[in-house]
Design an enzyme around this catalytic site. Structure first.
Site, PDB file in Angstrom:
ATOM      1  N   ASP A  42       0.976  -1.065   0.135  1.00  0.00           N
ATOM      2  CA  ASP A  42      -0.135  -0.026  -0.118  1.00  0.00           C
ATOM      3  C   ASP A  42       0.769   1.163  -0.057  1.00  0.00           C
ATOM      4  OD1 ASP A  42      -2.981   0.945   0.261  1.00  0.00           O
ATOM      5  OD2 ASP A  42      -1.878   2.009   1.979  1.00  0.00           O
ATOM      6  N   HIS A  64      -6.974  -6.810   0.982  1.00  0.00           N
ATOM      7  CA  HIS A  64      -6.048  -6.078   0.877  1.00  0.00           C
ATOM      8  C   HIS A  64      -4.876  -6.262   1.814  1.00  0.00           C
ATOM      9  CE1 HIS A  64      -4.159  -2.252   0.026  1.00  0.00           C
ATOM     10  NE2 HIS A  64      -4.235  -1.835   1.284  1.00  0.00           N
TER      11      HIS A  64
END
Length: 308
Positions: free
Chosen positions: A123, A288
């Protein structure tokens, strides 16, 4: 032997009530004028640096780091502006540019005695890793990016109603003031929203780790917003300049992503290959937070990357 700067008086030594990566040594390491990073170091062997994402800290790597420490020296910092690392005020656009944050990581590795190292990020940490690979190719032996697109490509693929999935990107791109006030009014609700929405397996982030993430974010609203604001401004400028100049990632690159392309209408492999000629692109069946949901798969991929 790893050389580690001695902790200062504010070093966040873990306690029985503070989550930590078991068996890792915690230190604060100066990396820039007035900026020190909180870092956990463990294991021995060839070095790999692991950079966390949003809304997390270095703790997101706890499983992968413990696995890799059997064969590597594993370095897990909190990025500037996050966790227990320093959070300088946003003096200008460069304070939280990925170029500045990447320079922090190279300085950290050098302070620990490593001129060259493998680097993996998730990320936000993946964007820092991407920039480090472009700016410091002599320092980065191998690069892995988890569940992200390069900044320039990310903004290009977000459009129409599908861009609603990235509402936070647009909120935190606004000028200083309003986004900080809005998020600080209900930080646990804001940051907790992403922990809930982006996890396929909620049990992958247990209560103590979740509490640590929320506490860290609660104390870092201005710097987190500044990090995102940079990605809507100066980071785009840096990426575009590299794209126009034909600069590419010279090292072997592994990218692990969810299958976003079907929903957002793009070819993730093609986008990444334009930046990374030596690319291994893998679609991961996880949410995620894949380093916490499928840590064995992530560790295996990182080992295979470094072995090449």
């Amino acid at each position: 032997m790893t050389r580690i700067t001695a902790p200062d008086a504010t070093s966040p030594i873990p306690t029985a009530t503070t989550p930590a990566i078991p068996g890792f040594d915690y230190r604060r390491v100066p990396v820039a004028d007035g900026v020190s990073l909180n870092v956990a170091v463990g294991g021995s062997g060839a070095p790999i640096v692991l950079l966390h994402g949003f809304p997390q800290t270095h703790l997101m790597w706890r499983h992968v780091a413990s696995d890799l420490a059997a064969t590597h020296t594993v370095i897990c910092p909190d990025l500037r502006g996050y966790g227990a690392s320093d959070k300088p005020a946003e003096a200008d656009a460069t304070t939280y540019s990925k170029r500045t944050m990447a320079a922090d990581i190279v300085a950290l590795a050098h302070a620990l005695g490593y001129e060259r190292f493998a680097l993996a990020g998730h990320d936000r940490g993946a964007l820092v890793a991407f920039r480090a690979g472009l700016d410091h190719p002599a320092a980065i032996t191998h690069l892995a990016c988890l569940d992200v697109l390069p900044t320039l490509d990310m903004w290009d693929v977000l459009h129409g109603t599908t861009a609603a999935v990235g509402f936070h990107l647009y909120l935190m791109a606004q000028p200083p003031g309003l986004p900080e006030q809005m998020i600080a009014a209900a930080p646990d609700a804001f940051f907790g929203h992403f922990l809930d929405l982006w996890a396929n397996d909620p049990e992958a982030i247990p209560a103590d780790i979740r509490a640590a993430y929320l506490a860290a974010c609660r104390d870092a609203v201005p710097s987190i917003v500044a990090d995102y604001r940079a990605s809507a401004g100066i980071d785009v400028e840096h990426d575009r300049a590299d794209q126009d100049a034909g600069n590419r990632l010279r090292m072997p690159v592994a990218v692990l992503q969810q299958d976003w392309g079907a929903a957002l209408g793009y070819d993730a492999t093609a986008l990444w290959r334009a930046w990374a000629p030596d690319l291994r692109h893998t679609t991961v069946t996880a949410g995620h937070f894949m380093a916490e949901e499928v840590p064995s798969d992530i560790a295996k991929t990182l080992r295979e990357l470094i072995a090449n």
